[in-house]
Design a protein around this motif. Structure first.
Motif, PDB file in Angstrom:
ATOM      1  N   LEU A 237       0.864  -1.174   0.000  1.00 24.15           N
ATOM      2  CA  LEU A 237       0.000   0.000   0.000  1.00 24.15           C
ATOM      3  C   LEU A 237       0.903   1.226   0.000  1.00 24.15           C
ATOM      4  O   LEU A 237       1.942   1.234   0.659  1.00 24.15           O
ATOM      5  CB  LEU A 237      -0.892   0.044   1.244  1.00 24.15           C
ATOM      6  N   SER A 238       0.475   2.265  -0.713  1.00 28.21           N
ATOM      7  CA  SER A 238       1.286   3.479  -0.732  1.00 28.21           C
ATOM      8  C   SER A 238       1.420   4.055   0.668  1.00 28.21           C
ATOM      9  O   SER A 238       2.458   4.632   1.021  1.00 28.21           O
ATOM     10  CB  SER A 238       0.675   4.518  -1.683  1.00 28.21           C
ATOM     11  N   GLU A 239       0.378   3.890   1.500  1.00 28.77           N
ATOM     12  CA  GLU A 239       0.423   4.437   2.857  1.00 28.77           C
ATOM     13  C   GLU A 239       1.547   3.817   3.682  1.00 28.77           C
ATOM     14  O   GLU A 239       2.042   4.424   4.634  1.00 28.77           O
ATOM     15  CB  GLU A 239      -0.911   4.203   3.574  1.00 28.77           C
ATOM     16  N   VAL A 240       1.932   2.604   3.327  1.00 31.78           N
ATOM     17  CA  VAL A 240       2.978   1.894   4.072  1.00 31.78           C
ATOM     18  C   VAL A 240       4.320   2.014   3.366  1.00 31.78           C
ATOM     19  O   VAL A 240       5.337   2.277   3.983  1.00 31.78           O
ATOM     20  CB  VAL A 240       2.592   0.417   4.277  1.00 31.78           C
ATOM     21  N   ILE A 241       4.348   1.825   2.056  1.00 33.64           N
ATOM     22  CA  ILE A 241       5.514   2.110   1.217  1.00 33.64           C
ATOM     23  C   ILE A 241       5.189   1.941  -0.257  1.00 33.64           C
ATOM     24  O   ILE A 241       5.755   2.596  -1.116  1.00 33.64           O
ATOM     25  CB  ILE A 241       6.742   1.247   1.596  1.00 33.64           C
ATOM     26  N   GLY A 242       4.254   1.031  -0.575  1.00 37.19           N
ATOM     27  CA  GLY A 242       3.945   0.693  -1.954  1.00 37.19           C
ATOM     28  C   GLY A 242       4.071  -0.803  -2.130  1.00 37.19           C
ATOM     29  O   GLY A 242       4.168  -1.555  -1.146  1.00 37.19           O
ATOM     30  N   PRO A 243       4.066  -1.320  -3.363  1.00 33.35           N
ATOM     31  CA  PRO A 243       4.232  -2.762  -3.564  1.00 33.35           C
ATOM     32  C   PRO A 243       5.570  -3.212  -3.002  1.00 33.35           C
ATOM     33  O   PRO A 243       6.554  -2.479  -3.056  1.00 33.35           O
ATOM     34  CB  PRO A 243       4.184  -2.918  -5.087  1.00 33.35           C
ATOM     35  N   GLY A 244       5.588  -4.428  -2.458  1.00 34.34           N
ATOM     36  CA  GLY A 244       6.833  -4.934  -1.891  1.00 34.34           C
ATOM     37  C   GLY A 244       6.760  -5.187  -0.403  1.00 34.34           C
ATOM     38  O   GLY A 244       7.714  -5.687   0.191  1.00 34.34           O
ATOM     39  N   VAL A 245       5.631  -4.869   0.216  1.00 31.71           N
ATOM     40  CA  VAL A 245       5.466  -5.204   1.636  1.00 31.71           C
ATOM     41  C   VAL A 245       5.514  -6.719   1.806  1.00 31.71           C
ATOM     42  O   VAL A 245       6.092  -7.234   2.764  1.00 31.71           O
ATOM     43  CB  VAL A 245       4.140  -4.637   2.183  1.00 31.71           C
ATOM     44  N   ALA A 246       4.935  -7.438   0.843  1.00 30.04           N
ATOM     45  CA  ALA A 246       4.943  -8.902   0.874  1.00 30.04           C
ATOM     46  C   ALA A 246       4.827  -9.433  -0.546  1.00 30.04           C
ATOM     47  O   ALA A 246       4.247  -8.773  -1.417  1.00 30.04           O
ATOM     48  CB  ALA A 246       3.803  -9.433   1.739  1.00 30.04           C
ATOM     49  N   CYS A 247       5.375 -10.620  -0.778  1.00 29.15           N
ATOM     50  CA  CYS A 247       5.314 -11.210  -2.121  1.00 29.15           C
ATOM     51  C   CYS A 247       5.467 -12.717  -2.016  1.00 29.15           C
ATOM     52  O   CYS A 247       6.126 -13.232  -1.110  1.00 29.15           O
ATOM     53  CB  CYS A 247       6.420 -10.628  -3.012  1.00 29.15           C
ATOM     54  N   GLU A 248       4.826 -13.417  -2.947  1.00 29.90           N
ATOM     55  CA  GLU A 248       4.942 -14.872  -3.011  1.00 29.90           C
ATOM     56  C   GLU A 248       6.310 -15.275  -3.549  1.00 29.90           C
ATOM     57  O   GLU A 248       6.840 -14.659  -4.477  1.00 29.90           O
ATOM     58  CB  GLU A 248       3.876 -15.459  -3.936  1.00 29.90           C
ATOM     59  N   CYS A 249       6.850 -16.334  -2.975  1.00 26.55           N
ATOM     60  CA  CYS A 249       8.083 -16.916  -3.497  1.00 26.55           C
ATOM     61  C   CYS A 249       7.726 -17.982  -4.531  1.00 26.55           C
ATOM     62  O   CYS A 249       6.570 -18.121  -4.925  1.00 26.55           O
ATOM     63  CB  CYS A 249       8.895 -17.526  -2.349  1.00 26.55           C
ATOM     64  N   ARG A 250       8.717 -18.747  -4.943  1.00 24.45           N
ATOM     65  CA  ARG A 250       8.470 -19.759  -5.978  1.00 24.45           C
ATOM     66  C   ARG A 250       7.586 -20.907  -5.492  1.00 24.45           C
ATOM     67  O   ARG A 250       7.066 -21.686  -6.292  1.00 24.45           O
ATOM     68  CB  ARG A 250       9.807 -20.308  -6.493  1.00 24.45           C
ATOM     69  N   GLU A 251       7.390 -21.026  -4.174  1.00 24.42           N
ATOM     70  CA  GLU A 251       6.507 -22.066  -3.642  1.00 24.42           C
ATOM     71  C   GLU A 251       5.035 -21.708  -3.835  1.00 24.42           C
ATOM     72  O   GLU A 251       4.168 -22.575  -3.737  1.00 24.42           O
ATOM     73  CB  GLU A 251       6.785 -22.290  -2.156  1.00 24.42           C
ATOM     74  N   GLN A 252       4.745 -20.415  -4.050  1.00 28.25           N
ATOM     75  CA  GLN A 252       3.377 -19.932  -4.296  1.00 28.25           C
ATOM     76  C   GLN A 252       2.394 -20.331  -3.194  1.00 28.25           C
ATOM     77  O   GLN A 252       1.246 -20.676  -3.450  1.00 28.25           O
ATOM     78  CB  GLN A 252       2.844 -20.465  -5.627  1.00 28.25           C
ATOM     79  N   HIS A 253       2.859 -20.263  -1.972  1.00 28.67           N
ATOM     80  CA  HIS A 253       1.955 -20.590  -0.861  1.00 28.67           C
ATOM     81  C   HIS A 253       2.136 -19.542   0.227  1.00 28.67           C
ATOM     82  O   HIS A 253       2.833 -19.750   1.216  1.00 28.67           O
ATOM     83  CB  HIS A 253       2.247 -21.987  -0.315  1.00 28.67           C
ATOM     84  N   GLY A 254       1.510 -18.405   0.026  1.00 30.70           N
ATOM     85  CA  GLY A 254       1.626 -17.316   0.977  1.00 30.70           C
ATOM     86  C   GLY A 254       2.654 -16.294   0.549  1.00 30.70           C
ATOM     87  O   GLY A 254       3.592 -16.591  -0.198  1.00 30.70           O
TER      88      GLY A 254
END
Length: 440
Positions: A237-254
């Protein structure tokens, strides 16, 4: 694959110690530099000096989006605007946009987060990254750009739109990673097929870092099948910083939260108390080392949960589940955050229409379609076709200029829109993925 293995694979105990140290520093920083936080902390009877554990964050008051609106534009900044190097803002009419600033340090942190996300998909500095998020005040395009450059990837700053050229560049430049919204990724896939390509075999594309809007599991699978890629959900969220607060890894589970920079809580939106890992609730975020626009306990209104256990990828930062909806009436339309009240503020500026309106959301092809029905005043003459078209254009231009959205505008006669004895039903959402929380 890791970008900063010493951070991403840090022992849980050491990571929590780092979080606590930074949390204490951030609370003192906010208290000393931002009047809003000094006042809210004092009123809540809490002191930054009294925090002894991460759990003590529960003693501190929340920050909500309206707080940012009320202090527009720079009232929640911790630095003078001349000491910042970048500004981003949400959509909104004057006085309602949320404005956030970045120092050089903030941009560096943001870039590190996005670089980690690229690495977590299995790519390194040799990847060719095509960015089809919009550039500008929206954080998507420049955020992804920062990360790709920090990773030292060959970066293609396409921005959104011009799909035929996107496809040609994707093929000719041999792009490996696509960054855009899910609906636009699917739109590009269909466009490529229309142009005679089989993108799953004709393009070397292997990963998509997709975010900024909801994505159903069916859409996700269709994107992967048509483009021949692995989809990685990204959150921010832009209010927090923008994209990149969290992201899926190659396991694609969370989605792994960048826990060295952000403290995540999951609370019950009714009781406002924390819920155990594995239970659904509202995401609350605190920035741990942001300089220009630090934020404490920001209620995102997004619904998710913490996934217990370790991830096979080796990243030790906790994972949040894919979003399940929202607790408020905010709409996400092609990556743009819009509240019905914002639309209402625009249309009420026109004497020819009333305040009775309805927003009908549907999906046409792969993209969100927005129909806005507005009742005209009794004296408006529908027989004058040119007059109708002129009014539609004026309202449409105002919505585009103020909110950055394009809608299919339909003017209807008086008493056409159904009334309600209770709360007016402003939004009819016929899309596959809803934006309002409907429970689990």
């Amino acid at each position: 694959m890791y970008y900063q293995p010493e951070i991403e694979t840090m022992d849980h105990t050491d990571l929590e110690a780092l979080q606590l140290k930074r949390l204490k520093e951030s609370l003192v920083y906010c208290y000393e530099r931002i009047d809003f936080y000094k006042k809210s902390f004092d009123e809540a009877g809490v002191s930054p000096d009294s925090i002894e554990s991460l759990a003590d964050i529960e003693k501190f008051p929340f920050t909500v989006k309206q707080d940012l609106r009320d202090h527009y534009p720079f009232g929640l900044w911790a630095v003078d605007k001349r000491d910042a190097v970048r500004v981003h803002a949400s959509s909104g009419t004057t006085g309602q946009a949320t404005v956030v600033g970045y120092t050089a340090h903030d941009l560096d942190v943001w870039a590190d987060c996005l670089a980690r996300d690229i690495a977590s998909t299995g790519h390194d500095e040799h990847a060719i990254v095509q960015i089809a998020y919009g550039y500008g005040l929206f954080t998507g395009g420049l955020g992804a750009d920062n990360g790709a450059l920090k990773m030292k990837c060959l970066t293609i700053p396409m921005s959104s739109g011009n799909s035929q050229r996107q496809i040609q560049i994707m093929k000719d430049f041999e792009s490996d990673v696509l960054c855009c919204t899910p609906s636009y990724a699917l739109n590009l896939a269909d466009k490529a097929i229309e142009m005679g390509y089989n993108p799953a075999t004709d393009f070397p594309l292997s990963a998509g870092i997709l975010g900024a809007e909801p994505c159903s599991e069916n859409m996700r699978q269709e994107i992967e099948q048509k483009l021949g890629i692995t989809v990685h959900d990204i959150y921010g969220l832009s209010e927090v910083i923008g994209p990149g607060v969290a992201c899926e890894c190659r396991e694609q589970h969370g989605l792994h939260v960048a826990e060295d920079h952000f403290l995540i809580e999951i609370i019950d939106p009714e009781t406002l108390k924390p819920v155990p890992d594995g239970e659904w609730g509202e995401v609350v975020l605190t920035s741990l080392d942001r300089e220009a626009s630090p934020i404490i306990r920001y209620r995102t209104r997004d619904i998710s949960r913490i996934l217990p256990g370790d991830c096979p990828c080796g990243i030790t930062h906790r994972r949040m589940d894919r979003l399940q909806g929202r607790t408020d009436d905010m709409l996400i339309i092609r990556g743009v955050n819009v509240f019905p009240s914002q639309i209402e503020q625009v249309i009420t500026q026109f004497d020819e229409v009333t305040s009775h309106y309805q927003i009908i959301l549907s999906t046409i092809g792969t993209l969100d379609h927005v129909e806005l029905q507005i009742e005209t005043v009794p004296e408006f003459e529908f027989d004058e076709i040119k007059q109708v078209e002129r009014l539609k254009k004026r309202i449409g231009d105002a919505l585009k200029g103020n909110l950055q959205i394009k809608v299919d505008l339909k003017l209807v006669g008086p008493l056409t829109i159904a009334r309600s004895e209770g709360k007016a039903k402003r939004v009819i959402d016929n899309r596959e993925v809803k934006n309002a929380w409907e429970g689990n």
